[in-house]
Each structure stands twice: as structure tokens, then as C-alpha cells.
Design a protein around this motif. Structure first.
Motif, PDB file in Angstrom:
ATOM      1  N   THR A  87      11.462  14.258  43.296  1.00  0.00           N
ATOM      2  CA  THR A  87      12.592  15.192  43.374  1.00  0.00           C
ATOM      3  C   THR A  87      13.694  14.763  42.422  1.00  0.00           C
ATOM      4  N   LEU A  88      14.004  13.481  42.392  1.00  0.00           N
ATOM      5  CA  LEU A  88      15.028  12.963  41.480  1.00  0.00           C
ATOM      6  C   LEU A  88      14.636  13.183  40.021  1.00  0.00           C
ATOM      7  N   LEU A  89      13.394  12.858  39.693  1.00  0.00           N
ATOM      8  CA  LEU A  89      12.926  12.996  38.311  1.00  0.00           C
ATOM      9  C   LEU A  89      13.006  14.446  37.846  1.00  0.00           C
ATOM     10  N   VAL A 126      16.605  15.842  37.430  1.00  0.00           N
ATOM     11  CA  VAL A 126      17.255  15.440  36.177  1.00  0.00           C
ATOM     12  C   VAL A 126      16.638  16.161  34.983  1.00  0.00           C
ATOM     13  N   THR A 127      15.316  16.260  34.925  1.00  0.00           N
ATOM     14  CA  THR A 127      14.689  16.875  33.755  1.00  0.00           C
ATOM     15  C   THR A 127      14.841  18.392  33.716  1.00  0.00           C
ATOM     16  N   GLU A 128      15.087  19.027  34.848  1.00  0.00           N
ATOM     17  CA  GLU A 128      15.213  20.485  34.881  1.00  0.00           C
ATOM     18  C   GLU A 128      16.650  20.970  34.722  1.00  0.00           C
ATOM     19  N   ASN A 129      17.608  20.073  34.602  1.00  0.00           N
ATOM     20  CA  ASN A 129      19.016  20.462  34.498  1.00  0.00           C
ATOM     21  C   ASN A 129      19.646  19.942  33.216  1.00  0.00           C
ATOM     22  N   ILE A 134      26.793   8.936  40.123  1.00  0.00           N
ATOM     23  CA  ILE A 134      26.710   7.798  39.200  1.00  0.00           C
ATOM     24  C   ILE A 134      25.254   7.368  39.027  1.00  0.00           C
ATOM     25  N   LYS A 135      24.498   7.375  40.114  1.00  0.00           N
ATOM     26  CA  LYS A 135      23.079   7.004  40.034  1.00  0.00           C
ATOM     27  C   LYS A 135      22.295   8.009  39.189  1.00  0.00           C
ATOM     28  N   LEU A 136      22.593   9.296  39.361  1.00  0.00           N
ATOM     29  CA  LEU A 136      21.919  10.319  38.548  1.00  0.00           C
ATOM     30  C   LEU A 136      22.287  10.162  37.075  1.00  0.00           C
ATOM     31  N   HIS A 137      23.527   9.810  36.816  1.00  0.00           N
ATOM     32  CA  HIS A 137      23.960   9.561  35.437  1.00  0.00           C
ATOM     33  C   HIS A 137      23.133   8.433  34.827  1.00  0.00           C
ATOM     34  N   HIS A 138      23.018   7.327  35.560  1.00  0.00           N
ATOM     35  CA  HIS A 138      22.254   6.187  35.042  1.00  0.00           C
ATOM     36  C   HIS A 138      20.774   6.535  34.875  1.00  0.00           C
ATOM     37  N   LEU A 139      20.236   7.330  35.789  1.00  0.00           N
ATOM     38  CA  LEU A 139      18.841   7.757  35.655  1.00  0.00           C
ATOM     39  C   LEU A 139      18.652   8.585  34.388  1.00  0.00           C
ATOM     40  N   ALA A 140      19.568   9.513  34.127  1.00  0.00           N
ATOM     41  CA  ALA A 140      19.474  10.338  32.919  1.00  0.00           C
ATOM     42  C   ALA A 140      19.583   9.490  31.659  1.00  0.00           C
ATOM     43  N   VAL A 141      20.492   8.523  31.657  1.00  0.00           N
ATOM     44  CA  VAL A 141      20.641   7.646  30.490  1.00  0.00           C
ATOM     45  C   VAL A 141      19.387   6.802  30.302  1.00  0.00           C
ATOM     46  N   ASP A 142      18.859   6.248  31.398  1.00  0.00           N
ATOM     47  CA  ASP A 142      17.661   5.406  31.301  1.00  0.00           C
ATOM     48  C   ASP A 142      16.438   6.192  30.833  1.00  0.00           C
ATOM     49  N   LEU A 143      16.394   7.480  31.154  1.00  0.00           N
ATOM     50  CA  LEU A 143      15.281   8.326  30.705  1.00  0.00           C
ATOM     51  C   LEU A 143      15.549   8.920  29.316  1.00  0.00           C
ATOM     52  N   ASN A 144      16.650   8.519  28.706  1.00  0.00           N
ATOM     53  CA  ASN A 144      17.058   9.001  27.384  1.00  0.00           C
ATOM     54  C   ASN A 144      17.290  10.518  27.381  1.00  0.00           C
ATOM     55  N   LEU A 145      17.845  11.017  28.462  1.00  0.00           N
ATOM     56  CA  LEU A 145      18.181  12.437  28.564  1.00  0.00           C
ATOM     57  C   LEU A 145      19.680  12.603  28.361  1.00  0.00           C
ATOM     58  N   THR A 146      20.126  12.206  27.204  1.00  0.00           N
ATOM     59  CA  THR A 146      21.532  12.314  26.834  1.00  0.00           C
ATOM     60  C   THR A 146      21.614  12.794  25.386  1.00  0.00           C
ATOM     61  N   PRO A 147      22.579  13.649  25.085  1.00  0.00           N
ATOM     62  CA  PRO A 147      22.708  14.115  23.698  1.00  0.00           C
ATOM     63  C   PRO A 147      23.443  13.125  22.794  1.00  0.00           C
TER      64      PRO A 147
END
Length: 194
Positions: free
Chosen positions: A76-78, A81-84, A149-162
């Protein structure tokens, strides 16, 4: 009489030549116009699914959410993050100043709203998003901030940042392609006996 016929034939010939030349002129102008029009290149419409090893992903989940989190919650977390990616674009844009009078916002309303929606969806299992008792005795708003904050770190760790590591804008995040994780479907009878 012969010169009049010759003039008439010559006039007909000139009219045809002018007609052909005018068509060539039109064709020439169309060709010039097409040469001036900029060519169009198709841009990618999707980013590939995050390329991360299972070990690294496991370490990210374990350090951020703990080791007692269920597989359903991790997925669900993964996928949240990838769908938003549009939300992530807005979130990361607010975290990077581009103009002198802008404020850099660490906990954006976009990520807090996503965390609240995630908490609502998970219901009574939302406590699995906290580990080591970090969510105890906190209001719902404060819990949402911690999860944001945790979702932010997850997105950064998955390289989902512009933005890259030097805070340089690399380009808008595009939707994440799910082609790499599509399941295989087989057609088979639903009866156990043939």
C-alpha cells in the motif's frame, strides 16, 4: 489567318505553362513552410518503475516503518507513493526555493494530506506505520505529520523526486510505468475435474 491560329496556340501554351509554374510555386511555398515548422519529438510519457534491490527496499522499510509491518501495508505504501507523482511534484517544489521571497516548507500540506488519506484507508491498522511507540499519545494531526515525513523519505529513497542530490531541478515526475510488475494471467477452467 495562320498567324492568328499560331497566336491562339501560343496563348494556350503560355496559359498552361503559367498554370504549371503556379502549381510549382504553391508546392515550393508548401515545402518552404514545412521546413520552417519545428519538428516534433515525442517525449516519454512514463518513468520506469523504481529500480531498487529488494535488500535496499527492505532496509528502507525496516528503518522507516519497523520490521513488524505487514506485506499488505508495505505494498500500500509503495503504490501510494508511485501512483501520486503529481502530488510529489507539488510537495518537492514547495521544498525548494526558486525565488528569493519564497519559504522552504519541510512538511508540506500535500504530504500531510496524503498521510491523512493513507491513515483513513488503513483504519485500525494505521498503527503499523509507527514503530517503537512513536505514534502513541499523539493527535491525529501529529501522527499525520510523522507519516508525511516517512512518506517523504520513502519517495526520496525510491528516487521519486524531480530534484537531484544538489537540489537542481531535473524535470517533472511522470506517471510510473507498471509494466515491469504486471502479473502473468493464465486462462484455465475453474473446475478441478476435467
Amino acid at each position: 489567318m495562320y498567324p492568328i491560329v499560331a497566336l491562339f496556340v501560343l496563348a494556350q501554351f503560355c496559359r498552361k505553362v503559367i498554370g504549371v509554374l503556379s502549381q510549382c510555386q504553391i508546392i515550393m511555398w508548401i515545402w518552404i513552410w514545412f521546413q520552417m515548422v519545428p519538428s516534433v519529438h515525442a517525449a516519454p510519457t512514463e518513468h520506469p518503475f523504481p529500480d531498487i534491490s529488494f535488500y535496499a527496499f527492505n532496509q528502507i522499510i525496516e528503518s522507516t516503518f519497523g520490521s513488524d509491518i505487514s506485506l499488505a501495508t508495505v505494498l500500500t505504501l509503495l503504490f501510494t507513493v508511485t501512483e501520486n507523482v503529481d502530488l510529489l511534484n507539488l510537495h518537492f517544489r514547495q521544498q525548494h526555493k526558486e525565488f528569493p521571497n519564497e519559504k522552504k516548507i519541510k512538511k508540506t500540506g500535500w504530504m500531510i494530506a496524503l498521510a491523512r488519506a493513507l491513515m483513513d484507508k488503513m483504519g485500525h491498522t494505521k498503527d503499523s506505520l509507527h514503530h517503537n511507540g512513536e505514534g502513541e499519545d499523539l493527535s491525529s494531526h501529529d501522527q499525520a505529520k510523522i507519516i508525511a515525513i516517512k512518506l517523504h523519505h520513502l519517495a526520496v529513497d525510491l528516487n521519486l523526486t524531480p530534484y537531484d542530490d544538489q537540489d537542481c531541478y531535473m524535470g517533472k515526475l511522470l506517471p510510473i510505468s507498471l509494466k515491469a510488475i504486471q502479473p502473468i494471467h493464465m486462462i484455465c477452467p475453474d473446475s478441478l475435474v476435467c
